[in-house]
Design an enzyme around this catalytic site. Structure first.
Site, PDB file in Angstrom:
ATOM      1  N   ALA A 232     -16.022  25.795 -38.968  1.00 32.59           N
ATOM      2  CA  ALA A 232     -15.824  25.443 -40.376  1.00 32.59           C
ATOM      3  C   ALA A 232     -16.966  24.540 -40.795  1.00 32.59           C
ATOM      4  O   ALA A 232     -17.313  23.590 -40.094  1.00 32.59           O
ATOM      5  CB  ALA A 232     -14.487  24.725 -40.564  1.00 32.59           C
TER       6      ALA A 232
ATOM      7  N   GLU B   7       4.412  55.208 -28.568  1.00 31.87           N
ATOM      8  CA  GLU B   7       4.998  56.531 -28.718  1.00 31.87           C
ATOM      9  C   GLU B   7       6.414  56.587 -28.143  1.00 31.87           C
ATOM     10  O   GLU B   7       7.339  57.097 -28.785  1.00 31.87           O
ATOM     11  CB  GLU B   7       4.118  57.581 -28.018  1.00 31.87           C
ATOM     12  CG  GLU B   7       2.711  57.686 -28.594  1.00 31.87           C
ATOM     13  CD  GLU B   7       1.697  56.789 -27.895  1.00 31.87           C
ATOM     14  OE1 GLU B   7       0.522  57.190 -27.803  1.00 31.87           O
ATOM     15  OE2 GLU B   7       2.084  55.692 -27.432  1.00 31.87           O
TER      16      GLU B   7
ATOM     17  N   CYS C 184       2.182  58.818 -22.116  1.00 38.40           N
ATOM     18  CA  CYS C 184       2.807  59.122 -23.410  1.00 38.40           C
ATOM     19  C   CYS C 184       2.632  60.592 -23.773  1.00 38.40           C
ATOM     20  O   CYS C 184       3.442  61.146 -24.523  1.00 38.40           O
ATOM     21  CB  CYS C 184       2.212  58.224 -24.494  1.00 38.40           C
ATOM     22  SG  CYS C 184       2.688  56.496 -24.309  1.00 38.40           S
TER      23      CYS C 184
ATOM     24  N   SER D 176     -14.939  15.257 -38.721  1.00 42.68           N
ATOM     25  CA  SER D 176     -14.854  16.622 -39.248  1.00 42.68           C
ATOM     26  C   SER D 176     -13.468  17.011 -39.746  1.00 42.68           C
ATOM     27  O   SER D 176     -13.274  18.146 -40.186  1.00 42.68           O
ATOM     28  CB  SER D 176     -15.274  17.617 -38.164  1.00 42.68           C
ATOM     29  OG  SER D 176     -14.429  17.512 -37.027  1.00 42.68           O
TER      30      SER D 176
ATOM     31  N   SER E 298     -19.848  20.927 -17.070  1.00 45.08           N
ATOM     32  CA  SER E 298     -20.652  21.073 -15.851  1.00 45.08           C
ATOM     33  C   SER E 298     -20.450  19.941 -14.859  1.00 45.08           C
ATOM     34  O   SER E 298     -20.437  20.152 -13.647  1.00 45.08           O
ATOM     35  CB  SER E 298     -22.135  21.214 -16.211  1.00 45.08           C
ATOM     36  OG  SER E 298     -22.561  20.121 -17.004  1.00 45.08           O
TER      37      SER E 298
ATOM     38  N   LEU F 247      -5.965  22.358 -28.609  1.00 47.27           N
ATOM     39  CA  LEU F 247      -6.379  23.760 -28.569  1.00 47.27           C
ATOM     40  C   LEU F 247      -5.210  24.706 -28.325  1.00 47.27           C
ATOM     41  O   LEU F 247      -5.324  25.713 -27.621  1.00 47.27           O
ATOM     42  CB  LEU F 247      -7.465  23.974 -27.506  1.00 47.27           C
ATOM     43  CG  LEU F 247      -8.737  23.139 -27.662  1.00 47.27           C
ATOM     44  CD1 LEU F 247      -9.707  23.420 -26.515  1.00 47.27           C
ATOM     45  CD2 LEU F 247      -9.425  23.418 -28.995  1.00 47.27           C
TER      46      LEU F 247
ATOM     47  N   TRP G  40     -10.629  16.768 -42.493  1.00 50.30           N
ATOM     48  CA  TRP G  40     -10.619  18.222 -42.325  1.00 50.30           C
ATOM     49  C   TRP G  40     -11.612  18.817 -43.308  1.00 50.30           C
ATOM     50  O   TRP G  40     -11.660  18.410 -44.480  1.00 50.30           O
ATOM     51  CB  TRP G  40      -9.230  18.810 -42.585  1.00 50.30           C
ATOM     52  CG  TRP G  40      -8.225  18.365 -41.581  1.00 50.30           C
ATOM     53  CD1 TRP G  40      -7.265  17.418 -41.737  1.00 50.30           C
ATOM     54  CD2 TRP G  40      -8.061  18.879 -40.247  1.00 50.30           C
ATOM     55  NE1 TRP G  40      -6.512  17.303 -40.606  1.00 50.30           N
ATOM     56  CE2 TRP G  40      -6.981  18.207 -39.667  1.00 50.30           C
ATOM     57  CE3 TRP G  40      -8.719  19.848 -39.495  1.00 50.30           C
ATOM     58  CZ2 TRP G  40      -6.557  18.462 -38.362  1.00 50.30           C
ATOM     59  CZ3 TRP G  40      -8.287  20.105 -38.210  1.00 50.30           C
ATOM     60  CH2 TRP G  40      -7.220  19.414 -37.658  1.00 50.30           C
TER      61      TRP G  40
ATOM     62  N   ASP H 127     -13.074  14.722 -29.959  1.00 51.37           N
ATOM     63  CA  ASP H 127     -11.853  14.972 -30.737  1.00 51.37           C
ATOM     64  C   ASP H 127     -10.556  14.887 -29.946  1.00 51.37           C
ATOM     65  O   ASP H 127      -9.483  14.842 -30.556  1.00 51.37           O
ATOM     66  CB  ASP H 127     -11.932  16.369 -31.371  1.00 51.37           C
ATOM     67  CG  ASP H 127     -13.112  16.508 -32.320  1.00 51.37           C
ATOM     68  OD1 ASP H 127     -13.580  15.482 -32.843  1.00 51.37           O
ATOM     69  OD2 ASP H 127     -13.570  17.656 -32.534  1.00 51.37           O
TER      70      ASP H 127
ATOM     71  N   THR I 206     -16.879  18.507 -27.507  1.00 50.25           N
ATOM     72  CA  THR I 206     -15.729  18.575 -28.413  1.00 50.25           C
ATOM     73  C   THR I 206     -14.542  17.810 -27.842  1.00 50.25           C
ATOM     74  O   THR I 206     -13.821  17.118 -28.562  1.00 50.25           O
ATOM     75  CB  THR I 206     -15.354  20.042 -28.672  1.00 50.25           C
ATOM     76  OG1 THR I 206     -16.429  20.694 -29.353  1.00 50.25           O
ATOM     77  CG2 THR I 206     -14.097  20.152 -29.516  1.00 50.25           C
TER      78      THR I 206
END
Length: 371
Positions: free
Chosen positions: A154, A52, A84, A168, A221, A204, A170, A200, A196
């Site tokens: 995906a 505003e 505002c 994976s 962990s 990220l 793509w 890979d 992951t």
């Protein structure tokens, strides 16, 4: 232009703040006088002018007697910026069209009341559904204190997230992957499991020009993350938070801290994995309002089991892998009865070339899935 078109323009403006206003909401405002737009503004980044006041700042003429279209109820308290509602009354606005109600206890109807008490006509809930869709993260976080959780995965047309050998890249094409980077820009945090990371070695990060990197959060962990991984090597430039168990290797923890990572100690569940409930609670306390989970099937299953999933982005690649089916978006033992399933909303569907994205909201979060 119509009232609807003015509010749609305010929504369009609000979206420009994506990724920069957290933990505040995205808000847009349009000021109209005698059928002409005389001012526009949006909340550009956290701590800066609200929509505003930005609209008043960019007014081409006196706003007295004008109408304002704003996507969220104007604030009425002092924070990083003054209220505002005060600016609206000082500029003698005639009518205010409000899209979303603000669930923040400091506002929650008080902003609208202040405007009405000042003699300003207020039309509430105008294009509310479209305006509400701007800020599910903010609404959830301000109401619960916990981050809004979105699962993204995906999979192929036959439901695989990887080949039997674990490959994976793509599954989807370039345009779908570009949209994922828009999601990374939008959410404050991005989360993956140690599996992951080991499989890979991801970064990220957000690779959009002008985009914002999310805080990278790893569930690990036992602190198994390699010190030579790309995540650790870039921890000095892009935030890296590693959530580990209370008995994790303290010497390695110190080395990871020296590399720039932040260590968060959380309780473990009966299976010896990080307690999702504990992790989500701690991340909320640290100001993480929304998280994009880009984990494998086990991590996804953990969030589903914990009842912490709010949204799902399911990308369907135009491929078939076949195989044993070891790699599925949500793994674990599954459920016994159909009525134990996590129920999802009516889907929102978007095409990216040959690929399809299906977005769901979670309707029921108490499920019987076993890890």
């Amino acid at each position: 232009m119509t009232d609807r078109e003015y509010m749609l323009r305010a929504i369009e403006l609000a979206k420009k703040g994506a990724g920069h206003t957290n933990p505040n909401p995205m808000v847009g405002a349009v000021i109209v006088k005698d059928g002409r737009v005389i001012g526009e503004g949006y909340h550009e980044q956290y701590g800066s002018l609200h929509a505003e006041r930005n609209a008043f700042l960019h007014c081409s003429e006196n706003a007295e007697g004008a109408d304002m279209y704003v996507t969220l109820e104007p604030c009425c308290h002092y924070g990083k910026q003054p209220p505002c509602t005060l600016a609206v009354t000082e500029h003698k606005i005639r009518r205010v069209f409000v899209g979303s109600a603000d669930p923040n206890p400091k506002v929650a109807g008080k902003g609208v009341k202040m405007l009405r008490d000042a003699g300003i006509e207020v039309i509430e809930g105008f294009l509310q559904e479209e305006c509400d869709d701007l800020n599910p993260v903010f609404f959830h976080y301000i109401s619960t204190g916990e981050p809004y959780i979105a699962l993204k995965y995906a999979m192929t047309a036959d439901g695989r997230i990887a080949t039997d050998t674990g490959k994976s890249q793509w599954i989807t094409g370039e345009s779908a992957r570009k949209y994922v980077h828009e999601l990374r820009n939008y959410y404050t945090g991005i989360l993956a499991g140690i599996g992951t990371v080991l499989a890979d070695d991801p970064m990220l990060t957000c690779r959009l020009e002008g985009g914002r990197n999310p805080v990278r959060i790893i569930l690990d962990s036992n602190l198994s993350i390699p010190e030579e991984s790309r995540l650790v090597k870039s921890a000095g430039e892009v935030p890296l938070w590693i959530i580990c168990g209370p008995d994790a290797d303290r010497k390695k923890a110190e080395r990871l801290k020296a590399a720039g990572a932040e260590l968060i100690y959380a309780a473990l569940n009966e299976a010896g994995s990080i307690s999702i409930e504990a992790a989500v609670c701690e991340l909320g306390k640290r100001g993480i309002d929304g998280i994009l989970v880009e984990g494998g099937g086990k991590v996804n299953a953990s969030f589903v089991k914990a009842g912490k999933v709010n949204r799902i982005y399911s990308f369907l690649g135009a491929k078939i892998f076949g195989g044993t089916g070891r790699y599925t978006p949500v793994s674990g033992a599954g459920i016994d009865e159909v009525d134990e399933a996590l129920q999802l909303s009516e889907p929102f569907v978007r095409l990216f070339g040959d690929d399809v994205m299906i977005r769901y909201e979670a309707k029921r979060r108490i499920v019987g899935i076993r890890i």
